[in-house]
Design a protein around this motif. Structure first.
Motif, PDB file in Angstrom:
ATOM      1  N   ASN A 168       0.825  -1.219   0.000  1.00 34.30           N
ATOM      2  CA  ASN A 168       0.000   0.000   0.000  1.00 34.30           C
ATOM      3  C   ASN A 168       0.853   1.261   0.000  1.00 34.30           C
ATOM      4  N   GLU A 169       2.046   1.199   0.612  1.00 28.87           N
ATOM      5  CA  GLU A 169       2.952   2.355   0.597  1.00 28.87           C
ATOM      6  C   GLU A 169       3.452   2.648  -0.810  1.00 28.87           C
ATOM      7  N   ILE A 170       3.608   1.625  -1.612  1.00 23.43           N
ATOM      8  CA  ILE A 170       4.081   1.805  -2.986  1.00 23.43           C
ATOM      9  C   ILE A 170       2.937   2.256  -3.896  1.00 23.43           C
ATOM     10  N   ARG A 171       1.811   1.589  -3.758  1.00 21.66           N
ATOM     11  CA  ARG A 171       0.643   1.901  -4.595  1.00 21.66           C
ATOM     12  C   ARG A 171      -0.595   1.798  -3.720  1.00 21.66           C
ATOM     13  N   ASN A 172      -1.210   2.921  -3.463  1.00 20.19           N
ATOM     14  CA  ASN A 172      -2.357   3.000  -2.561  1.00 20.19           C
ATOM     15  C   ASN A 172      -3.446   2.004  -2.952  1.00 20.19           C
ATOM     16  N   GLY A 173      -3.817   1.142  -2.005  1.00 19.47           N
ATOM     17  CA  GLY A 173      -4.892   0.172  -2.216  1.00 19.47           C
ATOM     18  C   GLY A 173      -4.449  -1.142  -2.827  1.00 19.47           C
ATOM     19  N   LYS A 174      -3.240  -1.188  -3.388  1.00 16.17           N
ATOM     20  CA  LYS A 174      -2.783  -2.408  -4.060  1.00 16.17           C
ATOM     21  C   LYS A 174      -2.543  -3.534  -3.054  1.00 16.17           C
ATOM     22  N   GLY A 175      -2.059  -3.190  -1.870  1.00 17.91           N
ATOM     23  CA  GLY A 175      -1.846  -4.202  -0.839  1.00 17.91           C
ATOM     24  C   GLY A 175      -3.156  -4.786  -0.354  1.00 17.91           C
ATOM     25  N   ASP A 176      -4.154  -3.930  -0.162  1.00 18.27           N
ATOM     26  CA  ASP A 176      -5.479  -4.403   0.242  1.00 18.27           C
ATOM     27  C   ASP A 176      -6.018  -5.377  -0.800  1.00 18.27           C
ATOM     28  N   ALA A 177      -5.880  -5.009  -2.062  1.00 15.38           N
ATOM     29  CA  ALA A 177      -6.369  -5.864  -3.144  1.00 15.38           C
ATOM     30  C   ALA A 177      -5.598  -7.177  -3.207  1.00 15.38           C
ATOM     31  N   ALA A 178      -4.277  -7.107  -3.087  1.00 20.71           N
ATOM     32  CA  ALA A 178      -3.441  -8.306  -3.213  1.00 20.71           C
ATOM     33  C   ALA A 178      -3.730  -9.312  -2.108  1.00 20.71           C
ATOM     34  N   ILE A 179      -4.064  -8.844  -0.921  1.00 17.80           N
ATOM     35  CA  ILE A 179      -4.347  -9.736   0.195  1.00 17.80           C
ATOM     36  C   ILE A 179      -5.750 -10.331   0.086  1.00 17.80           C
ATOM     37  N   SER A 180      -6.691  -9.579  -0.469  1.00 17.60           N
ATOM     38  CA  SER A 180      -8.086 -10.029  -0.475  1.00 17.60           C
ATOM     39  C   SER A 180      -8.540 -10.725  -1.756  1.00 17.60           C
ATOM     40  N   GLN A 181      -7.768 -10.595  -2.829  1.00 15.59           N
ATOM     41  CA  GLN A 181      -8.191 -11.177  -4.106  1.00 15.59           C
ATOM     42  C   GLN A 181      -6.983 -11.394  -4.996  1.00 15.59           C
ATOM     43  N   ASP A 182      -7.203 -12.052  -6.128  1.00  9.56           N
ATOM     44  CA  ASP A 182      -6.135 -12.180  -7.121  1.00  9.56           C
ATOM     45  C   ASP A 182      -6.016 -10.856  -7.867  1.00  9.56           C
ATOM     46  N   VAL A 183      -4.777 -10.459  -8.139  1.00  6.00           N
ATOM     47  CA  VAL A 183      -4.523  -9.175  -8.776  1.00  6.00           C
ATOM     48  C   VAL A 183      -3.887  -9.422 -10.143  1.00  6.00           C
ATOM     49  N   ASP A 184      -4.426  -8.770 -11.159  1.00  8.21           N
ATOM     50  CA  ASP A 184      -3.899  -8.879 -12.520  1.00  8.21           C
ATOM     51  C   ASP A 184      -2.654  -8.004 -12.652  1.00  8.21           C
ATOM     52  N   LEU A 185      -1.559  -8.602 -13.084  1.00 12.05           N
ATOM     53  CA  LEU A 185      -0.294  -7.872 -13.230  1.00 12.05           C
ATOM     54  C   LEU A 185       0.122  -7.697 -14.694  1.00 12.05           C
ATOM     55  N   ASP A 186      -0.800  -7.947 -15.618  1.00 14.31           N
ATOM     56  CA  ASP A 186      -0.452  -7.900 -17.043  1.00 14.31           C
ATOM     57  C   ASP A 186       0.153  -6.568 -17.474  1.00 14.31           C
ATOM     58  N   TRP A 187      -0.348  -5.470 -16.961  1.00 13.71           N
ATOM     59  CA  TRP A 187       0.123  -4.160 -17.404  1.00 13.71           C
ATOM     60  C   TRP A 187       1.032  -3.487 -16.383  1.00 13.71           C
ATOM     61  N   GLU A 188       1.361  -4.183 -15.351  1.00 14.93           N
ATOM     62  CA  GLU A 188       2.171  -3.592 -14.274  1.00 14.93           C
ATOM     63  C   GLU A 188       3.629  -3.458 -14.699  1.00 14.93           C
ATOM     64  N   GLN A 189       4.209  -2.299 -14.464  1.00 15.35           N
ATOM     65  CA  GLN A 189       5.604  -2.035 -14.814  1.00 15.35           C
ATOM     66  C   GLN A 189       6.530  -1.989 -13.596  1.00 15.35           C
ATOM     67  N   ASP A 190       6.002  -1.657 -12.447  1.00 14.50           N
ATOM     68  CA  ASP A 190       6.811  -1.510 -11.232  1.00 14.50           C
ATOM     69  C   ASP A 190       7.178  -2.894 -10.692  1.00 14.50           C
ATOM     70  N   GLN A 191       8.477  -3.191 -10.682  1.00 18.00           N
ATOM     71  CA  GLN A 191       8.945  -4.512 -10.267  1.00 18.00           C
ATOM     72  C   GLN A 191       8.667  -4.802  -8.792  1.00 18.00           C
ATOM     73  N   LYS A 192       8.699  -3.786  -7.956  1.00 10.18           N
ATOM     74  CA  LYS A 192       8.384  -3.998  -6.534  1.00 10.18           C
ATOM     75  C   LYS A 192       6.916  -4.370  -6.361  1.00 10.18           C
ATOM     76  N   VAL A 193       6.042  -3.727  -7.095  1.00 13.25           N
ATOM     77  CA  VAL A 193       4.619  -4.070  -7.031  1.00 13.25           C
ATOM     78  C   VAL A 193       4.433  -5.525  -7.455  1.00 13.25           C
ATOM     79  N   ILE A 194       5.054  -5.903  -8.545  1.00 11.28           N
ATOM     80  CA  ILE A 194       4.958  -7.289  -9.029  1.00 11.28           C
ATOM     81  C   ILE A 194       5.478  -8.255  -7.971  1.00 11.28           C
TER      82      ILE A 194
END
Length: 138
Positions: A75-101
């Motif tokens: 969530n510190e890197i991308r607001n709400g992404k941590g909440d989403a990653a913990i609660s559901q599957d997250v699509d990373l097809d268009w993600e560029q940030d390696q830390k997020v991935i």
């Protein structure tokens, strides 16, 4: 314990140990650093999982602490992404940030380990309760 239950417990234990080791390796080899007062507890648990030293000290609260650490950091890197990653599957097809991935993948690995450990704990609880109930009848 009958042979069928014994085999089921062995299978669930093996799955939890494998997934725990994979979680620990991915976490310890990655860039996520644990923070706060739970830092040492989480690091010790990860080392224990990596070395296959057992699951006895890994309880629900500790597993939740691990997930919270992943969630907050992501969530510190991308607001709400941590909440989403913990609660559901997250699509990373268009993600560029390696830390997020990396952290989304770590969250997925954490969810796998959590499910395996909880399944093992549930099976053991069912066996204990069944033994108590059967003892009352017999």
């Amino acid at each position: 314990m009958d042979i069928e239950n014994e085999r089921a417990v062995h299978k669930l234990t093996l799955e939890a140990i494998i997934l725990g080791r994979l979680l620990a390796e991915e976490w310890l080899e990655g860039s996520l650093t644990t923070k706060g007062s739970t830092r040492l507890i989480i690091l010790e648990a990860l080392r224990s999982l990596r070395e296959r030293e057992g699951l006895v000290g890994i309880d629900q609260d500790l597993i939740e602490l691990m997930g919270e650490q992943i969630r907050k950091t992501l969530n510190e890197i991308r607001n709400g992404k941590g909440d989403a990653a913990i609660s559901q599957d997250v699509d990373l097809d268009w993600e560029q940030d390696q830390k997020v991935i990396e952290y989304v993948n770590l969250a997925y690995r954490w969810k796998q380990f959590k499910a395996a450990k909880f399944a093992l704990d549930d099976k053991l609880a069912a066996i204990r309760d069944a033994d108590v109930l059967l003892a009352k009848i017999l």
